[in-house]
Design a protein around this motif. Structure first.
Motif, mmCIF file in Angstrom:
data_model
loop_
_atom_site.group_PDB
_atom_site.id
_atom_site.type_symbol
_atom_site.label_atom_id
_atom_site.label_comp_id
_atom_site.label_asym_id
_atom_site.label_seq_id
_atom_site.Cartn_x
_atom_site.Cartn_y
_atom_site.Cartn_z
ATOM 1 N N PRO A 295 10.350 10.303 3.123
ATOM 2 C CA PRO A 295 10.020 8.989 4.166
ATOM 3 C C PRO A 295 10.105 7.876 3.964
ATOM 4 C CG PRO A 295 8.094 10.666 3.277
ATOM 5 C CD PRO A 295 9.349 10.885 2.753
ATOM 6 N N ALA A 296 10.155 7.004 5.196
ATOM 7 C CA ALA A 296 10.569 5.049 4.675
ATOM 8 C C ALA A 296 9.568 4.719 4.364
ATOM 9 C CB ALA A 296 10.333 4.585 6.406
ATOM 10 N N TYR A 297 8.660 5.010 4.241
ATOM 11 C CA TYR A 297 7.602 4.188 2.831
ATOM 12 C C TYR A 297 6.472 5.232 2.425
ATOM 13 C CZ TYR A 297 8.837 0.571 5.970
ATOM 14 O OH TYR A 297 9.582 -0.829 6.406
ATOM 15 N N ALA A 298 6.547 4.678 1.314
ATOM 16 C CA ALA A 298 5.510 5.399 -0.104
ATOM 17 C C ALA A 298 4.507 3.982 -0.688
ATOM 18 C CB ALA A 298 6.379 6.422 -0.688
ATOM 19 N N PHE A 299 2.924 4.353 -1.030
ATOM 20 C CA PHE A 299 2.352 3.240 -1.830
ATOM 21 C C PHE A 299 2.180 3.965 -2.365
ATOM 22 C CE2 PHE A 299 2.835 2.348 2.955
ATOM 23 C CZ PHE A 299 3.336 0.475 2.681
ATOM 24 N N SER A 300 2.414 3.701 -4.102
ATOM 25 C CA SER A 300 1.413 4.385 -4.987
ATOM 26 C C SER A 300 0.148 3.340 -4.817
ATOM 27 C CB SER A 300 1.855 3.948 -6.326
ATOM 28 O OG SER A 300 1.522 4.024 -7.832
ATOM 29 N N GLU A 301 -1.727 4.214 -4.334
ATOM 30 C CA GLU A 301 -2.463 3.534 -4.311
ATOM 31 C C GLU A 301 -3.513 4.548 -4.550
ATOM 32 O OE1 GLU A 301 -3.282 0.272 -4.471
ATOM 33 O OE2 GLU A 301 -1.211 -0.255 -4.379
ATOM 34 N N ASN A 302 -4.704 4.268 -4.275
ATOM 35 C CA ASN A 302 -5.710 5.134 -4.643
ATOM 36 C C ASN A 302 -6.238 5.442 -3.423
ATOM 37 O OD1 ASN A 302 -7.866 7.026 -5.783
ATOM 38 N ND2 ASN A 302 -9.021 5.793 -4.685
ATOM 39 N N ALA A 303 -6.027 4.226 -2.609
ATOM 40 C CA ALA A 303 -5.944 4.236 -0.709
ATOM 41 C C ALA A 303 -5.388 3.364 -0.091
ATOM 42 C CB ALA A 303 -7.348 4.553 -0.033
ATOM 43 N N LEU A 304 -5.193 2.763 0.883
ATOM 44 C CA LEU A 304 -3.884 2.396 1.724
ATOM 45 C C LEU A 304 -5.433 1.194 2.131
ATOM 46 C CD1 LEU A 304 -1.658 4.316 4.038
ATOM 47 C CD2 LEU A 304 -1.803 3.951 1.374
ATOM 48 N N GLY A 305 -5.166 0.104 2.091
ATOM 49 C CA GLY A 305 -5.753 -1.245 2.440
ATOM 50 C C GLY A 305 -5.099 -1.767 4.278
ATOM 51 N N ALA A 306 -5.979 -2.474 4.209
ATOM 52 C CA ALA A 306 -5.549 -3.625 5.394
ATOM 53 C C ALA A 306 -4.215 -3.391 5.712
ATOM 54 C CB ALA A 306 -6.489 -4.540 5.905
#
Length: 569
Positions: A295-306
């Protein structure tokens, strides 16, 4: 309110996620495909909270107000900062600019609102002063973020280990602190592992195994060379909004990363306009298709923000539609914060490299036998994951154990402090290992097989494992306990390392110990010191050769049986 799931997830559960639906991301990291974009979240527990920064601005500005001067420049600046907090009419009525802010009834609420306006707050000017007066003089930010007393956290230690393993080669960061640099120095000593780029001309410096791009500046550089680096500390809204246009060299470098390599964001909200501008500019150059592998994008987060959802919309562009959006967002979200995720990634990378070494060292291995050795490596990895939490002290101890074992394996010695506490399994990412012509003769392949066999023994209840005592030079790499009791385990990649284990005083002739040789066992020689007699009944120091064991057959069940017989555990 309970903490978010991304904060409470265990290392073992994070590994299960990396083995499951996030496997492509994990393998992408092991192959050094991802660029690690790092934000303030990775230093949150070590650096000032934005709410505390806002309070500090209010308190320090108010302390400089001249109570007898209605036109005081500090009063004007304080009033301008308060406007950004948006006080209600009632709140304005309770604010006394001549009183200490900590005594204001709404002090906490006002500071909390300033958090979302921190760049505008720091953009407030004080008449007659440098534009960054609030940052440099009021907050003393350079001294705060370069404070030598602050030790790296678990995130920085794991990032350093991944960098030394060659799988975190590019790390853009908006952080001013020097915690990654300190972590790499702790792990690698004076070895030339890291290049730090702050000023545009530094992109011309030779690349190193790891390259840190501090595109919002560096506190230590600003202290050491104020004339060159003070203005490179980016914090004010005017700086952020104009950054891409005013920094064409660094911007071009970062856009190149976005265009050519997948992005992993750790502790970075992506809310700053200059970061959004970089990704928007990259999309106009060459958008990523969806799906991409990895995947081109990955975010280490609890949920994606705006802001993160908007970033996905920009970079996937035409593929971002009502039908695809839920799948894109689910794919991009890695629901583990940086602490557990980076530790799990480190364990994944090392295990993936060991699996590759098994295949490189035993090229004719049947699939079923390869899978069993891989299973053993995963069992050993999971045992480690169950015993650790992403705490700085515990992670540092784990890294020290790994470095100690690898140094003894290669040289029969303990780590040299000048070279740090960590020695990588290999300095290359996974995909480049098959081209390394030194690996087949290095003893690492047989070391990987030995660890697979030990892991299988753990899985089947033949023995248990415990960590060595790093304070005791004669405690081995690990301790294995079987029916005959505990034994210290040593690994030796070559005859010289095996002999030096004794001549360096790391093993005694009558120790309850096992030396696992990668290659042939060297001829006996009086090389070990002796201890006072301990328990008897076994040959005190047992030795086995993985090369000889493999020469007798590679069927893993038989291999494990012969290994157990020789180590007598």
């Amino acid at each position: 309110m309970s903490p978010p799931a991304a904060a409470t997830i265990s290392v073992r559960t994070t590994l299960a996620m990396l083995d499951g639906d996030k496997r492509e991301i994990a393998n992408g990291v092991a192959n050094d495909q991802y660029v690690f974009w790092l934000g303030s979240g990775i230093s949150r527990e070590k650096m000032p909270d934005l709410g505390d920064i806002a309070k500090n601005v209010l308190v320090t500005l108010q302390a400089r107000v001249d109570a007898g001067d209605a036109d005081c420049r500090f009063r004007k600046a304080l009033n301008a900062v308060l406007v950004l907090a948006g006080p209600s009419a009632d709140e304005w009525g309770r604010i006394d600019l001549d009183a200490v802010p900590s005594g204001w009834a709404d002090f906490d609420a006002l500071a909390a609102r300033l958090v979302n306006n921190y760049a505008r707050m720091l953009n407030v000017a004080v008449e007659g002063e440098h534009p960054d007066y609030l940052l440099w003089d009021i907050l003393g930010a350079a001294h705060v973020y370069a404070d030598p007393a602050i030790e790296p956290d678990a995130e920085h230690i794991c990032l350093a280990a991944l960098a030394i393993e060659g799988v975190a080669s590019d790390m853009p960061t908006a952080n001013w602190d020097t915690l990654i640099e300190r972590a790499i120095t702790k792990l690698a000593g004076t070895q030339p592992v890291l290049r730090v780029v702050v000023a545009p001309g530094e992109v011309r410096w030779n690349r190193r195994r790891a390259n840190l791009y501090k595109f919002h500046g560096c506190a230590q550089r600003a202290l050491d060379n104020e004339a060159q680096f003070r203005d490179l500390l980016i914090a004010r809204s005017s700086q952020i909004n104009g950054w891409v246009a005013q920094n064409p060299v660094i911007a071009a470098e970062l856009i190149h990363f976005i265009v050519t390599r997948p992005t992993l964001m750790l502790g970075l909200s992506a809310q700053d306009s200059n970061i959004q501008g970089l990704f928007a500019a990259a999309q106009t150059t060459m958008a990523w298709p969806w799906p991409s592998h990895p995947p081109a994008y990955a975010f280490s987060e609890n949920a994606l923000g705006a802001d993160q959802e908007g970033l996905l919309q920009n970079v996937y562009h035409g593929d971002y539609n009502v039908g695809n959006r839920p799948f894109m967002e689910a794919e991009a979200l890695v629901q583990a914060y940086a602490k557990p995720l980076l530790l799990a990634l480190f364990l994944h990378v090392v295990t993936a490299k060991l699996k590759s070494l098994v295949e490189l060292g035993v090229p004719g291995l049947a699939d079923v036998d390869r899978d069993k050795l891989h299973e053993g490596l995963e069992q050993a990895r999971n045992g480690v994951a169950d015993s650790v939490v992403p705490d700085a002290t515990i992670v540092t101890e784990l890294i020290e154990h790994c470095g100690r074992a690898m140094t003894m394996l290669r040289s029969g010695d303990l780590p040299d402090p000048a070279n740090g506490i960590y020695a990588p399994l290999t300095a290359e990412p996974l995909h480049r290992m098959p081209a390394d012509m030194t690996l087949p003769g290095s003893g690492l392949c047989q070391f990987a097989v030995a660890n697979g066999l030990i892991g299988l023994g753990l899985a089947r209840g033949h023995w248990t494992a415990a960590k060595a005592d790093v304070s005791d030079p004669m405690s081995g790499a690990i301790v294995i306990s079987g029916r005959s009791g505990p034994a210290k385990i040593y690994f030796a990649a070559n005859a010289q390392a095996a002999i030096r284990l004794g001549t360096n005083g790391l093993i005694a002739d009558n120790d309850d110990a096992v030396i696992i040789h990668s290659h042939v066992i060297p001829a006996p020689m009086p090389r070990y010191p002796r201890r006072a007699p301990g328990r008897t009944g076994l040959a005190p120091t047992r030795e086995t050769s993985i090369e000889d064991l493999l020469a007798g057959g590679t069927e893993v069940e038989d291999l494990l049986s012969r290994f157990r017989s020789q180590v007598a555990l």
